[in-house]
Design a protein around this motif. Structure first.
Motif, PDB file in Angstrom:
ATOM      1  N   ASN A  38       0.848  -1.201   0.000  1.00  9.51           N
ATOM      2  CA  ASN A  38       0.000   0.000   0.000  1.00  9.51           C
ATOM      3  C   ASN A  38       0.878   1.243   0.000  1.00  9.51           C
ATOM      4  O   ASN A  38       0.723   2.134  -0.834  1.00  9.51           O
ATOM      5  N   THR A  39       1.799   1.302   0.919  1.00 15.86           N
ATOM      6  CA  THR A  39       2.856   2.306   0.973  1.00 15.86           C
ATOM      7  C   THR A  39       4.144   1.558   1.282  1.00 15.86           C
ATOM      8  O   THR A  39       4.105   0.407   1.736  1.00 15.86           O
ATOM      9  N   SER A  59      -6.919  -0.500   2.495  1.00 14.61           N
ATOM     10  CA  SER A  59      -5.493  -0.364   2.153  1.00 14.61           C
ATOM     11  C   SER A  59      -5.040  -1.261   1.013  1.00 14.61           C
ATOM     12  O   SER A  59      -3.841  -1.359   0.749  1.00 14.61           O
ATOM     13  N   CYS A 119       7.448   0.846  -4.179  1.00 14.54           N
ATOM     14  CA  CYS A 119       6.486  -0.237  -4.012  1.00 14.54           C
ATOM     15  C   CYS A 119       6.731  -1.372  -4.997  1.00 14.54           C
ATOM     16  O   CYS A 119       6.055  -2.403  -4.942  1.00 14.54           O
ATOM     17  N   ASP A 125       1.640   8.544  -8.657  1.00 14.36           N
ATOM     18  CA  ASP A 125       0.498   9.432  -8.464  1.00 14.36           C
ATOM     19  C   ASP A 125       1.010  10.830  -8.146  1.00 14.36           C
ATOM     20  O   ASP A 125       2.221  11.067  -8.091  1.00 14.36           O
ATOM     21  N   ASN A 127       0.868  12.435  -5.415  1.00 10.68           N
ATOM     22  CA  ASN A 127       1.361  12.576  -4.045  1.00 10.68           C
ATOM     23  C   ASN A 127       2.651  11.798  -3.795  1.00 10.68           C
ATOM     24  O   ASN A 127       3.118  11.736  -2.663  1.00 10.68           O
ATOM     25  N   VAL A 129       3.248   8.664  -3.476  1.00  7.47           N
ATOM     26  CA  VAL A 129       3.063   7.683  -2.403  1.00  7.47           C
ATOM     27  C   VAL A 129       4.164   6.624  -2.421  1.00  7.47           C
ATOM     28  O   VAL A 129       4.658   6.208  -1.371  1.00  7.47           O
ATOM     29  N   CYS A 130       4.540   6.185  -3.611  1.00 11.52           N
ATOM     30  CA  CYS A 130       5.609   5.190  -3.735  1.00 11.52           C
ATOM     31  C   CYS A 130       6.862   5.794  -4.354  1.00 11.52           C
ATOM     32  O   CYS A 130       7.699   5.078  -4.929  1.00 11.52           O
TER      33      CYS A 130
END
Length: 211
Positions: A38-39, A59, A119, A125, A127, A129-130
């Motif tokens: 997920n993260t 998640s 990830c 994305d 943001n 995230v990964c």
């Protein structure tokens, strides 16, 4: 993730990378690829596909792809839908998704991304995230009480958009009486249909998103 009780340990089961296929009208069969993380450092729980319906857990995250094979993730196999001037439709059931939950349906430029990311699956994305940034179109960030639709450039993860709840632009905000539990337009206790259109200008460029 290891669960520890005294000296006994229990490891999470191995995630099924290829849980199944969906039918995408106008395209045909698409495979679902389940994210392993997920993260970074947080394992994603299993995402399931049952009789052509995607069933996510909290998640979990899944990607649409042309096909899915076990083994390493392949960044070139993700699905690239041609949506300019077209409408993307689906049905969603948010029953049980209460405050604090975010059931999201969004588009990112994963097919163009060549960075594996933290990830390990080429996810990107707005943001990071990964660890990898790319443009993002959030058709749906929702639960039974709130809904956001946003357009985000690769360096803009602020997620100011239209809908109900949180930071919503005044000129495209929804009324709580219309959307929510018992809503007169969208009753989120029941499954409902979503249609996201992508109109273009005279140059064939995206003008915005209409949900």
């Amino acid at each position: 993730i290891i669960l520890v009780t005294g000296v006994q340990t229990c490891a999470l089961p191995i995630l099924q990378k290829c849980p199944g296929d969906l039918h995408v009208a106008g395209h045909g069969r698409a495979s679902v690829v389940a994210a392993r993380w997920n993260t970074p450092g947080q394992r994603a729980p299993q995402l399931n596909v049952v009789e052509g319906v995607m069933l996510p857990q909290m998640s979990s995250r899944g990607y649409l792809a042309e096909s899915c094979q076990q083994g390493p993730y392949n960044g070139t196999g993700y699905l690239s839908l041609k949506l300019l001037g077209r409408t993307f439709k689906y049905t969603v059931d948010l029953a049980g998704a209460e405050c604090g939950c975010n059931v999201a349906v969004y588009l990112t430029a994963m097919i163009q991304n060549r960075q594996e990311g933290t990830c390990g699956d080429y996810y990107c994305d707005s943001n990071r995230v990964c660890g990898v940034a790319c443009s993002e179109i959030d058709i749906q960030e929702a639960n039974q009480h709130a809904w956001h639709s946003t357009l985000d450039a690769r360096d803009d993860g602020q997620n100011v958009g239209c809908g109900l709840g949180g930071d919503v632009l005044a000129n495209c905000s929804w009324a709580p009486i219309d959307y929510g539990v018992g809503g007169r337009c969208v009753d989120t206790v029941q499954p409902f249909h979503v249609a996201a259109s992508f109109p273009v200008n005279s140059m064939g460029l995206l003008r915005g998103i209409h949900v």
